[in-house]
Design an enzyme around this catalytic site. Sequence first.
Site, PDB file in Angstrom:
ATOM      1  N   CYS A 115       0.433  -1.215  -0.244  1.00  0.00           N
ATOM      2  CA  CYS A 115      -0.215  -0.073  -0.185  1.00  0.00           C
ATOM      3  C   CYS A 115       1.005   1.256  -0.292  1.00  0.00           C
ATOM      4  O   CYS A 115       0.745   1.939  -0.281  1.00  0.00           O
ATOM      5  CB  CYS A 115      -0.578  -0.174   1.159  1.00  0.00           C
ATOM      6  N   HIS A 252      -3.114   7.562   2.572  1.00  0.00           N
ATOM      7  CA  HIS A 252      -3.414   5.984   1.639  1.00  0.00           C
ATOM      8  C   HIS A 252      -4.694   5.987   2.244  1.00  0.00           C
ATOM      9  O   HIS A 252      -5.571   5.276   3.666  1.00  0.00           O
ATOM     10  CB  HIS A 252      -2.709   5.185   1.981  1.00  0.00           C
ATOM     11  N   ASN A 282      -9.764   0.069  -0.363  1.00  0.00           N
ATOM     12  CA  ASN A 282      -8.622  -0.115  -0.361  1.00  0.00           C
ATOM     13  C   ASN A 282      -8.053  -0.710  -1.545  1.00  0.00           C
ATOM     14  O   ASN A 282      -7.911  -1.765  -1.631  1.00  0.00           O
ATOM     15  CB  ASN A 282      -8.280  -0.888   0.619  1.00  0.00           C
TER      16      ASN A 282
HETATM   17  N1  ACO Z   1     -18.544  -8.696   8.683  1.00  0.00           N
HETATM   18  C1  ACO Z   1     -18.536  -8.764   9.657  1.00  0.00           C
HETATM   19  N2  ACO Z   1     -18.000  -8.893  11.162  1.00  0.00           N
HETATM   20  C2  ACO Z   1     -16.398  -8.629  10.782  1.00  0.00           C
HETATM   21  C3  ACO Z   1     -16.435  -9.017   9.878  1.00  0.00           C
HETATM   22  C4  ACO Z   1     -17.224  -8.469   9.049  1.00  0.00           C
HETATM   23  N3  ACO Z   1     -16.759  -8.515   6.943  1.00  0.00           N
HETATM   24  N4  ACO Z   1     -14.711  -9.101  10.082  1.00  0.00           N
HETATM   25  C5  ACO Z   1     -14.301  -9.180  11.269  1.00  0.00           C
HETATM   26  N5  ACO Z   1     -15.722  -9.834  11.853  1.00  0.00           N
HETATM   27  C6  ACO Z   1     -16.068  -9.790  13.478  1.00  0.00           C
HETATM   28  C7  ACO Z   1     -14.726 -10.585  13.890  1.00  0.00           C
HETATM   29  O1  ACO Z   1     -14.442 -11.637  13.155  1.00  0.00           O
HETATM   30  C8  ACO Z   1     -14.793 -10.521  14.708  1.00  0.00           C
HETATM   31  O2  ACO Z   1     -15.586 -11.130  15.703  1.00  0.00           O
HETATM   32  P1  ACO Z   1     -15.229 -11.717  17.247  1.00  0.00           P
HETATM   33  O3  ACO Z   1     -16.196 -10.227  17.997  1.00  0.00           O
HETATM   34  O4  ACO Z   1     -16.547 -12.494  17.560  1.00  0.00           O
HETATM   35  O5  ACO Z   1     -14.643 -12.634  17.095  1.00  0.00           O
HETATM   36  C9  ACO Z   1     -15.362  -8.739  15.508  1.00  0.00           C
HETATM   37  O6  ACO Z   1     -16.095  -8.958  13.960  1.00  0.00           O
HETATM   38  C10 ACO Z   1     -14.036  -7.585  15.457  1.00  0.00           C
HETATM   39  O7  ACO Z   1     -13.568  -7.890  14.714  1.00  0.00           O
HETATM   40  P2  ACO Z   1     -12.064  -7.183  14.873  1.00  0.00           P
HETATM   41  O8  ACO Z   1     -10.341  -7.341  13.971  1.00  0.00           O
HETATM   42  O9  ACO Z   1     -11.150  -6.702  16.464  1.00  0.00           O
HETATM   43  O10 ACO Z   1     -12.568  -5.901  13.699  1.00  0.00           O
HETATM   44  P3  ACO Z   1     -11.820  -4.375  13.993  1.00  0.00           P
HETATM   45  O11 ACO Z   1     -12.747  -3.371  14.394  1.00  0.00           O
HETATM   46  O12 ACO Z   1      -9.911  -4.162  14.612  1.00  0.00           O
HETATM   47  O13 ACO Z   1     -11.504  -3.782  12.518  1.00  0.00           O
HETATM   48  C11 ACO Z   1     -10.448  -4.347  10.711  1.00  0.00           C
HETATM   49  C12 ACO Z   1     -11.897  -4.959  11.448  1.00  0.00           C
HETATM   50  C13 ACO Z   1     -11.552  -3.199   9.749  1.00  0.00           C
HETATM   51  C14 ACO Z   1      -9.937  -5.459   9.683  1.00  0.00           C
HETATM   52  C15 ACO Z   1      -9.793  -3.279  11.165  1.00  0.00           C
HETATM   53  O14 ACO Z   1      -8.318  -3.940  11.782  1.00  0.00           O
HETATM   54  C16 ACO Z   1      -8.884  -2.569  10.364  1.00  0.00           C
HETATM   55  O15 ACO Z   1      -9.080  -1.609   9.074  1.00  0.00           O
HETATM   56  N6  ACO Z   1      -7.129  -2.975   9.884  1.00  0.00           N
HETATM   57  C17 ACO Z   1      -6.771  -1.931   9.706  1.00  0.00           C
HETATM   58  C18 ACO Z   1      -5.707  -2.822   8.352  1.00  0.00           C
HETATM   59  C19 ACO Z   1      -5.972  -1.988   7.174  1.00  0.00           C
HETATM   60  O16 ACO Z   1      -5.644  -0.488   7.177  1.00  0.00           O
HETATM   61  N7  ACO Z   1      -4.775  -2.338   6.380  1.00  0.00           N
HETATM   62  C20 ACO Z   1      -3.850  -1.445   6.043  1.00  0.00           C
HETATM   63  C21 ACO Z   1      -2.921  -2.042   5.026  1.00  0.00           C
HETATM   64  S1  ACO Z   1      -3.447  -2.684   3.659  1.00  0.00           S
HETATM   65  C22 ACO Z   1      -2.543  -3.546   2.752  1.00  0.00           C
HETATM   66  O17 ACO Z   1      -1.206  -2.995   3.039  1.00  0.00           O
HETATM   67  C23 ACO Z   1      -2.971  -3.798   2.009  1.00  0.00           C
END
Ligand code: ACO
Length: 325
Positions: A115, A252, A282
Site C-alpha cells: 500500500c 492512503h 482499499n
Molecule cells: N463483518 C462482520 N463481522 C466481522 C467482519 C465482517 N466483515 N470481519 C470481522 N468481523 C468480526 C470478527 O470476527 C470479530 O468477531 P468476534 O468479536 O466475535 O471475534 C469482530 O468482528 C471484531 O473483529 P476485529 O478484527 O477486532 O475488528 P476491528 O474493529 O479491528 O476491525 C478491521 C477490523 C476493519 C480489519 C481493522 O482492524 C482495520 O482496519 N485494520 C487495518 C487494516 C488496514 O488498514 N490495512 C492497511 C494496510 S493494507 C495493505 O498494505 C495491503
Amino acid sequence: MTHLRSVVLGCGSYLPARILSNDELAKSVETTDEWIVQRTGIRERHIAAAGELTSDLALHAARAALVNAHVEASSIDLIVLATSTPDQTFPATAVSVQAGLGITHGAAFDLQAVCSGFVYALSVVDALLKSGGFKRALVIGAETFSRILDWNDRTTCVLFGDGAGALVLEVQPQPGTTADRGILTAHLRSDGRFKSKLYVDGGPSSTQTVGHLRMEGRDVFKHAIAMITDVIDDAFKATGTSAADIDWFVPHQANKRIIDGSAHKLGIAPDKVVITVDRHGNTSAASIPLALADAVADRRIKRGNLILLEAMGGGFTWGSALLRW
Ligand code: ACO
C-alpha cells in the site's frame, strides 16, 4: 540558486465499471453493510472484469494523465508502476504499459511496497528525475486486489478494491524554497519484523502459487496511526512546514478510522482531507493517485496547493511526501 524539482504536470485515473456494494457482498459472506461502514467507512468498491488486467487499468489511467498534462506519450522517458498484483511474475507490468503507449525509448519498471507503493514510486522517480538521467515520468499505482483475496474470508475480502491512478512528472528548475512547485520532500520507512502481519500466502519461490492476502487487522490498525504521523512529522521537519500550511491531505485510503485518527493527531482539519475509501475501498498502491485525480477533477486541488501524502502497508512499509501542485 536554482533547484531541480519534480513537478506534477497532470494526473488521471481509472476504475473498472463493475461496482460491488456492501449489501451485495453480504449475500456471499457473513457480514453487513452496517459492520463494514462502521469499522472502515467503505460502502462499495470496483472490481475488474474477467480478463481485465492490472496493465489495462494502468494504461487507462496513464492515458488520462497524459491528456490532463497536455503532453504526448512519446515525451515520457521513465515509467515506474507500483503494484502488488502484476499481470505476471515477470516481465514488469510497466513494460506492458510502455508498449501500450507506443513508447520504445527510456525505461519502465515495477516497484513493490504494497500500500506504500505509490509514495515509494514517487520518491524513486523524484530521485531519478533529479539525477539528470530522465526528464519526464509516469508514476502509476495500479492494482487488481480482487484477484488475491480469499472471498470466503470476511475479515479481508470486504476491505479491498481494484483501480489505477497516474501522475505525469517533469524535472524543472525552481527557486529552491518551500514555495516551489513539485516534490518538496519524501520519507520512506520499513520494518520487516512486521512482515507476517499483512502478507500473501503464496509466491513463485515459496509455493509456486499466487496465494491469498492474509492480515492481522487489529495489529495493523494498532501501529498505523503512530507510523503515519511519525513519517509526516519527518516531512514537516525537513521543510519547516506544519499542519496549518497544508491545503490538502491525501492519505492512503485503507480505513476511514485510520485516516480520521491520523488527521486528528496531526491537527489537520477534516475539510482538508480527501476521502475516497467509501467509494473505492482499499486499492493499495492505486489509492493515492485515485484520490488525487478525484480532487483535481472536482477542482478541490488547484495549482500552487500544498499537498501532503502518506501511506502505510504490508512489510510494514510506510512513507510520506509533501508536494506543491
Ligand atoms: N463483518 C462482520 N463481522 C466481522 C467482519 C465482517 N466483515 N470481519 C470481522 N468481523 C468480526 C470478527 O470476527 C470479530 O468477531 P468476534 O468479536 O466475535 O471475534 C469482530 O468482528 C471484531 O473483529 P476485529 O478484527 O477486532 O475488528 P476491528 O474493529 O479491528 O476491525 C478491521 C477490523 C476493519 C480489519 C481493522 O482492524 C482495520 O482496519 N485494520 C487495518 C487494516 C488496514 O488498514 N490495512 C492497511 C494496510 S493494507 C495493505 O498494505 C495491503
